[in-house]
Design an enzyme around this catalytic site. Structure first.
Site, PDB file in Angstrom:
ATOM      1  N   HIS A 109       0.673  -1.096  -0.078  1.00 40.09           N
ATOM      2  CA  HIS A 109       0.077  -0.162   0.101  1.00 40.09           C
ATOM      3  C   HIS A 109       0.925   1.399  -0.043  1.00 40.09           C
ATOM      4  O   HIS A 109       0.421   2.386  -0.358  1.00 40.09           O
ATOM      5  CB  HIS A 109      -1.013   0.009   1.390  1.00 40.09           C
ATOM      6  CG  HIS A 109      -2.171  -0.724   1.055  1.00 40.09           C
ATOM      7  ND1 HIS A 109      -1.952  -2.187   1.207  1.00 40.09           N
ATOM      8  CD2 HIS A 109      -3.404  -0.818   0.513  1.00 40.09           C
ATOM      9  CE1 HIS A 109      -3.306  -2.831   1.044  1.00 40.09           C
ATOM     10  NE2 HIS A 109      -4.203  -1.898   0.367  1.00 40.09           N
ATOM     11  N   GLY A 110       1.893   1.148   0.533  1.00 37.57           N
ATOM     12  CA  GLY A 110       2.944   2.518   0.709  1.00 37.57           C
ATOM     13  C   GLY A 110       4.047   2.349   1.325  1.00 37.57           C
ATOM     14  O   GLY A 110       4.156   1.092   2.084  1.00 37.57           O
TER      15      GLY A 110
END
Lengths: 475, 91
Positions: free
Chosen positions: A325-326
């Site tokens: 996701h990041g």
């Protein structure tokens, strides 16, 4: 080009006409679809179109090489493909995170660090199309699918605009058979498409934007200023905002694809009705959770070995899912919490089975209600790490829940209504709207257009000025 | 829980939906009505865009729609709704 904009409306009208008019001339149609998909991507940032083309060419060549390498296929081609895909993803998405973490570590240890600091722009949708490319080459290697007939076909699969920048992650075994049968499509499930698109626009423009503006953004932007019920409202608001935002994108993508004769699988199925975290992940971002299951959890060993190994596999899968996701430790923590809780759920079930615990005397409906409440609150707890600007803010917000239970600054009847409606939008997932799809299909065509236009007008009237980008664009 | 990956195939097999021609007519009707109901507000939005070829093109496209929207009072639907929720109508 955002879905809920005039630009996309004009773009889609041209695409719809071109698509169905050119379809009898398949060769021309392929160039048209590829051209408009590349245009759609280049509209964000034309500099990264080359990257998309590079992904396409390399994955196509490696998948072909793997397919032609005999039976059993040689592993080196798929290994090369994985290195290539993860290498590019790692460079664009994680290089900065890695160097900063190395600098921090070296500073703590008193060691010199000379890694170059680069200001790298993250290409939009890279996480999605990297995973899509990997699933393709791995499936070809596993002989689950045959490779696309040629580079153009694969390029269209790779770039097909509805799913390109924020998913759902469409697998080749789902897309390619439809692609090769597209000329035989002679009817469109307009009822389902209309409900998906209009429902998606409602979730994004009205609910997600409103909850972001009134609840989530103020609380997460200034954690020290909010306490007790306001923090809870903020995180409930964010939980529904992210659901409405991301499921809206998926729904609009599925609806747009349906109007072009393609059927994408659903990506959400009422996630906040889940009775366990495992159930939650069967309902939330289904294309990612199934991807992680098929290409990470099962290859790691899944549940085929010891219990401890199963728990470790779950934990690793979600740790990496968080990192997907990041590039930050907050996302790693988010993944670790999910992985840890999933492992804990399994342990509790295993203990129950081991000691042959009697069935609970509490009625099932009551148990399920409390299970749902528990899961919603656990997921909300993890959203603190997902949304807050770092660990300190997340910790401060969690700490603030337990203080200042006096007046509530943020609560208004309209906010309560938005939260309830946002929660209820989950009824639009899955097949719950089938009667509405069928009723819409039975309307005369002019009424179909009129009804959709009236609903759109209501949505636009209710929504705030302007549309914020979708949250998942940053991933 | 129902497997959602086959909804489309199941509905296709059940004959749900309509012909491409009917879908195209419905879509054009939708654009027409949506333009009529929202023409004035859209023109206002486009006028706020930064100056340039894109703005000029969008304005050229939306002006006749906005005019028609105003003449037919179709824009009143959105303006009325916005007044109902105390939002400043774009008129």
């Amino acid at each position: 080009m955002l879905f809920p904009t005039l630009g996309f409306a004009i773009f889609f009208l041209l695409v719809f006409c071109g698509h169905w008019l050119l379809l009898p001339r398949l060769g021309l149609w392929k160039f048209f679809i590829l051209g408009i998909s590349w245009f759609f991507y280049a509209y964000w940032d034309w500099r990264f179109l080359g990257l998309l083309v590079l992904y396409t060419v390399v994955n196509h060549r490696l998948a072909l090489a793997s397919f032609r390498s005999g039976t059993p296929p040689q592993k080196r081609w798929v290994v090369l493909a994985i290195i290539f895909n993860l290498g590019l993803l790692g460079f664009f998405k994680y290089y900065g995170f890695f160097t900063m973490s190395m600098y921090a570590l070296c500073a703590k240890l008193g060691l010199p660090c000379s890694l170059p600091l680069l200001d790298i722009v993250l290409p939009i949708g890279i996480s999605f199309f990297t995973f899509q490319a990997m699933s393709y080459t791995i499936d070809v290697h596993r002989r689950v699918i045959e490779p696309a007939h040629n580079l153009i076909d694969f390029a269209i699969y790779k770039a097909f605009f509805p799913q390109l920048v924020a998913g759902p992650i469409i697998r080749a075994h789902h897309y390619l058979p439809q692609f090769y049968r597209i000329t035989s499509v002679n009817h469109v499930d307009i009822g389902r498409a209309a409900v998906l698109i209009l429902g998606g626009l409602f979730k994004k423009i009205v609910i997600a934007n409103f909850l972001a503006e009134r609840l989530a953004d103020p609380v997460f932007a200034n954690p020290a200023a909010f306490h007790g019920p306001d923090v809870l409202l903020g995180v409930y608001g964010y939980a529904l905002q992210i659901y409405c935002d991301f499921s809206a994108y998926s729904d609009i993508a599925i609806g747009v694809a349906l109007l072009l004769g393609f059927d994408f699988p659903e990506n959400f199925n009422a996630p906040y009705f889940a009775t366990s975290l495992q159930d939650f992940w069967r309902r939330w971002h289904i294309s990612l959770s199934t991807w992680l299951r098929d290409y990470l959890y099962i290859p790691l060993g899944g549940s085929r070995f010891s219990a401890a190994r199963t728990y470790a596999n779950l934990f690793i899968t979600f740790l990496l899912g968080g990192l997907w996701h990041g590039a930050s430790w907050a996302f790693v923590a988010w993944g670790a919490l999910h992985g840890g809780y999933l492992a804990l759920e399994r342990i509790v079930i295993a203990i129950g089975k081991h000691f042959n615990l009697p069935k609970s005397p509490i009625p099932g409906v009551v148990t399920r209600f409390f299970q749902r409440v528990l899961i919603i609150h656990f997921v909300c707890l993890t959203w603190f790490f997902f949304r807050a600007q770092g660990f300190d803010d997340a910790a401060l917000l969690i700490q603030n829940i337990f203080s200042g239970w006096g007046a509530c600054q943020l609560f208004t009847p309209v906010i309560a209504l938005a939260l309830v409606v946002g929660f209820c939008t989950q009824f639009m997932d899955g097949v719950r709207m089938t009667p509405v799809w069928n009723a819409y299909n039975r309307l005369p065509v002019v009424w179909q257009g009129l009804a959709a236009a009236v609903v759109l007008t209501i949505i636009l009237a209710l929504g705030p000025e302007g549309v914020a980008p979708f949250i998942y664009f940053q991933f | 829980m129902k497997d959602l990956s086959n909804i489309g195939a199941e509905r296709h097999a059940a004959g749900c939906g309509q012909s491409i021609k009917r879908t195209a007519v419905a879509l054009f009707c939708f654009y027409l009505f949506a333009g009529l109901f929202n023409g004035v507000a859209l023109q206002k939005d486009i006028e706020l865009m930064p100056y340039g070829a894109k703005r000029d093109l969008c304005l050229a496209l939306i002006r006749p729609v906005a005019w028609l929207s105003e003449q037919t009072h179709a824009a009143d639907l959105r303006a009325g709704l916005e007044r109902l929720i105390h939002k400043e109508p774009k008129k």
